[in-house]
Design a protein around this motif. Structure first.
Motif, PDB file in Angstrom:
ATOM      1  N   LEU A  81       0.866  -1.196  -0.298  1.00  0.00           N
ATOM      2  CA  LEU A  81       0.028   0.258  -0.043  1.00  0.00           C
ATOM      3  C   LEU A  81       0.908   1.312   0.264  1.00  0.00           C
ATOM      4  N   ARG A  82       2.087   0.945   0.586  1.00  0.00           N
ATOM      5  CA  ARG A  82       2.889   2.325   0.599  1.00  0.00           C
ATOM      6  C   ARG A  82       3.348   2.645  -0.468  1.00  0.00           C
ATOM      7  N   GLU A  83       3.529   1.493  -1.013  1.00  0.00           N
ATOM      8  CA  GLU A  83       4.230   2.335  -2.305  1.00  0.00           C
ATOM      9  C   GLU A  83       3.240   2.626  -3.376  1.00  0.00           C
ATOM     10  N   ALA A  84       2.372   2.213  -3.572  1.00  0.00           N
ATOM     11  CA  ALA A  84       1.112   2.939  -4.014  1.00  0.00           C
ATOM     12  C   ALA A  84       1.016   3.834  -3.984  1.00  0.00           C
ATOM     13  N   ILE A  85       1.173   4.790  -2.020  1.00  0.00           N
ATOM     14  CA  ILE A  85       0.672   5.746  -2.142  1.00  0.00           C
ATOM     15  C   ILE A  85       2.238   6.564  -2.051  1.00  0.00           C
ATOM     16  N   ASP A  86       2.847   6.515  -1.962  1.00  0.00           N
ATOM     17  CA  ASP A  86       4.339   6.766  -2.103  1.00  0.00           C
ATOM     18  C   ASP A  86       3.954   7.444  -4.006  1.00  0.00           C
ATOM     19  N   LYS A  87       4.049   6.417  -5.086  1.00  0.00           N
ATOM     20  CA  LYS A  87       3.348   6.932  -6.503  1.00  0.00           C
ATOM     21  C   LYS A  87       2.380   8.547  -6.766  1.00  0.00           C
ATOM     22  N   VAL A  88       1.129   7.802  -5.916  1.00  0.00           N
ATOM     23  CA  VAL A  88       0.307   8.980  -6.572  1.00  0.00           C
ATOM     24  C   VAL A  88       1.115  10.385  -5.401  1.00  0.00           C
ATOM     25  N   ALA A  89       1.552  10.055  -4.321  1.00  0.00           N
ATOM     26  CA  ALA A  89       2.442  11.616  -3.659  1.00  0.00           C
ATOM     27  C   ALA A  89       3.151  12.455  -4.447  1.00  0.00           C
ATOM     28  N   ALA A  90       4.181  11.724  -5.542  1.00  0.00           N
ATOM     29  CA  ALA A  90       4.723  11.678  -5.620  1.00  0.00           C
ATOM     30  C   ALA A  90       4.571  12.439  -7.481  1.00  0.00           C
ATOM     31  N   MET A  91       3.331  12.465  -7.843  1.00  0.00           N
ATOM     32  CA  MET A  91       3.220  12.319  -9.308  1.00  0.00           C
ATOM     33  C   MET A  91       3.485  14.646  -8.919  1.00  0.00           C
ATOM     34  N   GLN A  92       3.546  15.021 -10.295  1.00  0.00           N
ATOM     35  CA  GLN A  92       3.331  16.436 -10.328  1.00  0.00           C
ATOM     36  C   GLN A  92       1.952  16.996  -9.977  1.00  0.00           C
ATOM     37  N   ALA A  93       1.512  16.641 -11.078  1.00  0.00           N
ATOM     38  CA  ALA A  93      -0.486  16.540 -11.157  1.00  0.00           C
ATOM     39  C   ALA A  93      -1.201  15.972 -10.492  1.00  0.00           C
ATOM     40  N   LYS A  94      -1.188  15.903  -9.614  1.00  0.00           N
ATOM     41  CA  LYS A  94      -1.948  15.982  -8.565  1.00  0.00           C
ATOM     42  C   LYS A  94      -3.542  14.979  -9.195  1.00  0.00           C
ATOM     43  N   PRO A  95      -4.126  13.779  -8.880  1.00  0.00           N
ATOM     44  CA  PRO A  95      -5.685  13.288  -8.975  1.00  0.00           C
ATOM     45  C   PRO A  95      -6.563  14.459  -8.594  1.00  0.00           C
ATOM     46  N   SER A  96      -7.641  14.070  -8.557  1.00  0.00           N
ATOM     47  CA  SER A  96      -8.686  15.414  -7.643  1.00  0.00           C
ATOM     48  C   SER A  96      -8.791  15.100  -6.324  1.00  0.00           C
ATOM     49  N   PHE A  97      -8.785  13.320  -6.257  1.00  0.00           N
ATOM     50  CA  PHE A  97      -9.533  12.678  -5.590  1.00  0.00           C
ATOM     51  C   PHE A  97      -8.972  10.826  -5.507  1.00  0.00           C
ATOM     52  N   MET A  98      -8.773  10.493  -4.604  1.00  0.00           N
ATOM     53  CA  MET A  98      -8.755   8.929  -4.037  1.00  0.00           C
ATOM     54  C   MET A  98     -10.280   7.939  -4.199  1.00  0.00           C
ATOM     55  N   ILE A  99     -10.181   6.772  -4.714  1.00  0.00           N
ATOM     56  CA  ILE A  99     -11.511   6.795  -4.160  1.00  0.00           C
ATOM     57  C   ILE A  99     -10.772   5.168  -4.174  1.00  0.00           C
ATOM     58  N   HIS A 100     -11.252   4.216  -2.689  1.00  0.00           N
ATOM     59  CA  HIS A 100     -10.804   3.404  -2.574  1.00  0.00           C
ATOM     60  C   HIS A 100     -12.037   2.309  -2.142  1.00  0.00           C
TER      61      HIS A 100
END
Length: 240
Positions: A81-100
């Motif tokens: 999970l941390r690997e996936a979240i780290d990749k999201v956090a590193a994105m320069q253009a962030k998604p508007s939100f996340m769905i779990h």
């Protein structure tokens, strides 16, 4: 993913087989783009793909983090999970939100929810949840989930919201599961859904997300020839 022609209805629930593909990409993450009312999914593979995808409205989907799981199939679920979240956090253009889309935890224990929240919070974007069956196995049959993620929702945690010109609907199909783990919506949720969709035009993009793939509760969405009753405990009100 299935599309309903008259209302651009898209189911974004990921089954276990699809999840394994997602995990091969980057832990448990899929980036969705919406252009012209049509969603498209891309694997979260580094910043290059993320930036290519991040044109217009985007949102992230993760699923089945199963925090608390301790078996050889995945001996480090927190690391996954941390690997996936780290990749999201590193994105320069962030998604508007996340769905779990559910199974945040493995046994719905308080410490499992705490650990999941701590890791997922690292994405630094809003998060919308629906429960998996593993999130409601506590003594109170989902009370812990509702207290953490269900404020303002209806029934067992279903709700809707609008963003980016898209109407999002989070359904709960893991309560009172049928034989074989088949999804179940129930009359109360179907009636709410029918009311929620009133007034929506045929051109409104609608994204439906749930834990168990929605073709399980309505086979026509998978191209099956069988049809389900318009309203029953295993039918989908989206076929209105």
């Amino acid at each position: 993913m299935t599309e309903r022609k008259d209302m651009n209805l898209v189911s974004c629930a990921v089954d276990r087989r699809g999840l394994l593909k997602c995990m091969a990409w980057a832990g448990t993450g899929v980036l969705w783009t919406v252009s012209g009312g049509i969603p498209r999914s891309l694997g979260l593979i580094g910043e290059a793909n993320a930036q290519t995808a991040a044109t217009g409205f985007t949102f992230m989907q993760i699923s089945d983090s199963h925090i608390g799981f301790k078996r050889p199939e995945n001996p480090d679920v927190t690391g996954t999970l941390r690997e996936a979240i780290d990749k999201v956090a590193a994105m320069q253009a962030k998604p508007s939100f996340m769905i779990h889309t559910g199974d945040i935890t493995h046994l719905s224990r308080a410490e499992e929810f705490d650990d999941a929240n701590q890791i997922i919070g690292g994405a630094r974007i809003p998060v919308h949840y629906v429960p998996g069956e593993h999130d409601i196995v506590d003594e109170d049959a989902g009370k812990a989930y509702i207290e953490r993620y269900g404020k303002g929702t209806k029934g067992a945690g279903w709700y809707s919201f609008d963003q980016g010109g898209v109407h999002f609907i989070g359904l709960v199909n893991v309560v009172d599961l049928k034989a074989g783990g088949l999804g179940n919506l129930g009359d109360e949720q179907l009636e709410w859904l029918e009311d929620d969709l009133k007034g929506k035009s045929a051109s409104t993009p609608i994204v439906v997300f749930a834990h168990i793939p929605l073709w399980v509760v309505y086979p026509e969405w998978a191209g099956a020839r069988k049809t389900a009753p318009r309203r029953s405990h295993t039918s989908s009100a989206s076929a209105r």
